[in-house]
Motif scaffolding. Structure first.
Motif, short mmCIF file in Angstrom:
data_model
loop_
_atom_site.label_atom_id
_atom_site.label_comp_id
_atom_site.label_asym_id
_atom_site.label_seq_id
_atom_site.Cartn_x
_atom_site.Cartn_y
_atom_site.Cartn_z
N VAL A 79 0.85 -1.18 0.00
CA VAL A 79 0.00 0.00 0.00
C VAL A 79 0.89 1.24 0.00
N SER A 80 0.33 2.34 -0.45
CA SER A 80 1.02 3.63 -0.43
C SER A 80 0.29 4.57 0.50
N ARG A 81 1.01 5.56 0.98
CA ARG A 81 0.43 6.50 1.94
C ARG A 81 -0.74 7.24 1.30
N GLY A 82 -1.86 7.30 2.07
CA GLY A 82 -3.06 7.96 1.59
C GLY A 82 -3.99 7.07 0.79
N GLN A 83 -3.65 5.80 0.61
CA GLN A 83 -4.50 4.88 -0.16
C GLN A 83 -5.69 4.44 0.69
N LEU A 84 -6.89 4.42 0.10
CA LEU A 84 -8.08 3.96 0.79
C LEU A 84 -8.01 2.45 0.95
N ILE A 85 -8.08 1.97 2.19
CA ILE A 85 -7.93 0.53 2.43
C ILE A 85 -9.19 -0.10 3.03
N ALA A 86 -10.09 0.71 3.60
CA ALA A 86 -11.34 0.16 4.16
C ALA A 86 -12.33 1.30 4.36
N ARG A 87 -13.62 0.92 4.54
CA ARG A 87 -14.66 1.93 4.77
C ARG A 87 -15.67 1.38 5.78
N THR A 166 -14.95 7.52 8.47
CA THR A 166 -15.43 6.22 7.98
C THR A 166 -14.56 5.71 6.81
N ASP A 167 -13.85 6.59 6.16
CA ASP A 167 -12.89 6.18 5.13
C ASP A 167 -11.52 6.03 5.80
N ILE A 168 -10.96 4.82 5.72
CA ILE A 168 -9.70 4.51 6.40
C ILE A 168 -8.59 4.45 5.36
N TYR A 169 -7.53 5.24 5.57
CA TYR A 169 -6.44 5.36 4.62
C TYR A 169 -5.15 4.82 5.23
N ALA A 170 -4.25 4.37 4.37
CA ALA A 170 -2.95 3.88 4.82
C ALA A 170 -2.09 5.06 5.28
N PRO A 171 -1.55 5.02 6.51
CA PRO A 171 -0.76 6.15 7.00
C PRO A 171 0.67 6.18 6.46
N ILE A 172 1.20 5.04 5.98
CA ILE A 172 2.58 4.97 5.48
C ILE A 172 2.63 4.06 4.26
N ASP A 173 3.74 4.13 3.56
CA ASP A 173 4.01 3.16 2.50
C ASP A 173 4.51 1.87 3.15
N GLY A 174 3.99 0.75 2.71
CA GLY A 174 4.45 -0.50 3.31
C GLY A 174 3.66 -1.70 2.84
N VAL A 175 3.70 -2.74 3.69
CA VAL A 175 3.06 -4.03 3.39
C VAL A 175 2.09 -4.36 4.51
N VAL A 176 0.93 -4.87 4.15
CA VAL A 176 -0.07 -5.26 5.14
C VAL A 176 0.38 -6.58 5.78
N ILE A 177 0.70 -6.52 7.08
CA ILE A 177 1.13 -7.71 7.81
C ILE A 177 -0.07 -8.42 8.43
N GLU A 178 -1.01 -7.65 8.95
CA GLU A 178 -2.19 -8.25 9.60
C GLU A 178 -3.45 -7.57 9.08
N ARG A 179 -4.50 -8.37 8.98
CA ARG A 179 -5.85 -7.85 8.72
C ARG A 179 -6.77 -8.51 9.72
N ASN A 180 -7.35 -7.71 10.61
CA ASN A 180 -8.08 -8.27 11.76
C ASN A 180 -9.60 -8.13 11.64
#
Length: 445
Positions: A79-87, A166-180
């Motif tokens: 993911v990149s910073r500012g990318q929408l990842i969940a809602r 309600t729109d959740i964005y990625a705070p940093i550039d990186g890799v998703v390690i966990e999805r809970n």
């Protein structure tokens, strides 16, 4: 008749041999267990364990409660910073925004009404149509309406912010390690922000958090080289460098440990977060040196072994003293015309006494820091001892330097004593001579 007597004699001899063998069935023999001095490279290390983790990880949560409506990323996604990842489902918060807007309109209308009333009251007060108290009350109502307007604006802004959350964005550039979370799951943020995702910044650079015992932490320094292995690649060794020795300690079962942070390069991405690392901190190195297994330095001789070496050394010392006295006597005869000088009182006993003092130290030299003893069998088959200086150790072998004996690679030294029964099997022929170890126990055992 003679054949009968011979047969009786033979039977008697056999019975006597069997009885003697049975009585000595528990007899035991001892032999030495040897190890070899080797030449090579030696490294002193401090062993530890730790776990791999990303240098920077961020827990992504939500500031509002609601049902998860959509998820746009999964495990291992970049993911990149500012990318929408969940809602989060926004309907409830949209209603809250509309309610805040309606409240703002009502307050704005109330403020307009209070302003008109204040203007009329002001004109009447100037013409003395109303009392001072009525004029003051009109001003107070206007001020309250204006304060309510500010509060309504803040409420609307809060509702709009909550809707934006309600729109959740990625705070940093990186890799998703966990999805809970999953779609349809309800999250509650009333007490604390629930963790929805865990994002690692960059897995090409990782760190190990190793736990080091307080007895070894003084040997760890920043910048020190550290080697480690992981179970996923047991035949490969990785390297890192100590970045930090944390001052905070942890105590578990009365053992105090400190955390050491090790920087690790992971350009190919083979090392994964959470892997257990077996770490060796490189303390010191020595190349092309003599080293001996630690068992030989830990060996403690028996009283019989020390007595035998003491007797040989005492005999050697006495022989040397007699030779010196004979030489001194010949010189005295030449100078005094044949009259030999007598030794002074206590001279003859000083040598033996001095030897006894030195010999009494056998088996104790290893207790002195930096000093050890190696027991061996010399070329003549006699038991001997060599005092050595000891250096660094890797836990299995130790660097040694000879003090009174020339040490060399391939030399065999004693690491222990093994004891075996001569009559462990009753089928053994009692008349067969037992084969002893050519390097067996010295005379006097």
């Amino acid at each position: 008749m003679k054949k009968g007597l011979a047969l009786v004699a033979l039977v008697a001899v056999v019975i006597a041999a069997i009885v003697s063998f049975a009585r000595s069935g528990g007899a035991e023999t001892s032999s030495y267990r040897f190890v070899t001095i080797e030449r090579g490279d030696l490294e002193a290390v401090v062993a530890s364990t730790g776990s791999l983790s990303a240098v920077t990880t961020v827990q992504v949560g939500t500031q509002v409660s609601g049902q998860v409506a959509e998820i746009y990323v999964d495990f291992n996604d970049r993911v990149s910073r500012g990318q929408l990842i969940a809602r989060i489902d926004p309907r409830v918060l949209q209603q809250a925004v509309r309610d805040a807007e309606a409240n703002l309109e009502r307050v704005q209308a109330d403020v307009a009404q209070r302003e008109r009333e204040f203007e009329r009251t002001k004109l009447l007060h100037e013409s003395q149509g109303v009392t001072d108290s009525e004029f003051d009350a009109s001003g107070y109502n206007l001020a309250v309406a204006q304060a309510n307007l500010k509060s309504a604006l803040v409420s609307l802004e809060r509702a709009q912010n909550n809707l934006a959350y309600t729109d959740i964005y990625a705070p940093i550039d990186g890799v998703v390690i966990e999805r809970n979370v999953d779609v349809g799951q309800t999250v509650a943020a009333s007490l604390s922000a629930p963790q929805l995702f865990l994002i690692a910044n960059d897995l090409s650079e990782m760190e190990i958090l190793a736990s080091v015992d307080e007895s070894d932490i003084g040997r760890i320094q920043e910048g020190q080289t550290a080697r480690f292995t992981v179970q996923a690649y047991p035949d490969e060794t990785f390297e890192g460098a100590v970045r930090q020795v944390r001052l905070q300690s942890t105590t578990q079962e009365n053992v105090v440990n400190y955390t050491v942070v090790i920087d690790v390069q992971n350009p190919d991405g083979r090392l994964l977060p959470g892997m257990t690392a077996t770490v060796d901190f490189l303390i010191d190195t020595a190349t092309d040196v003599l080293m001996v297994p630690n068992a030989a330095l830990r060996f403690r001789p028996s009283m019989e072994m020390m007595a035998e070496v003491r007797e040989r050394m005492q005999a050697r010392f006495q022989g040397a003293r007699e030779g010196e006295r004979a030489a001194e006597g010949e010189d005295a005869d030449e100078q005094t015309g044949g009259e030999a000088t007598r030794p002074t009182e206590g001279e003859s006993g000083s040598g033996a006494g001095g030897f006894g003092t030195r010999a009494g130290g056998f088996g104790q030299g290893g207790s002195r820091p930096g000093v050890g003893q190696l027991w061996y069998v010399d070329d003549e088959g006699y038991l001997s001892v060599a005092r050595v200086r000891i250096g660094i150790t890797d836990g299995q072998s130790t660097l040694i330097e000879g003090r009174n004996v020339e040490l060399e690679a391939g030399m065999e030294v004693i690491a222990g004593i093994t004891t075996s029964s001569q009559a462990s099997n009753m089928s053994t022929n009692p008349f067969q001579q037992q084969q002893g170890d050519r390097r067996g126990p010295p005379r006097g055992f």
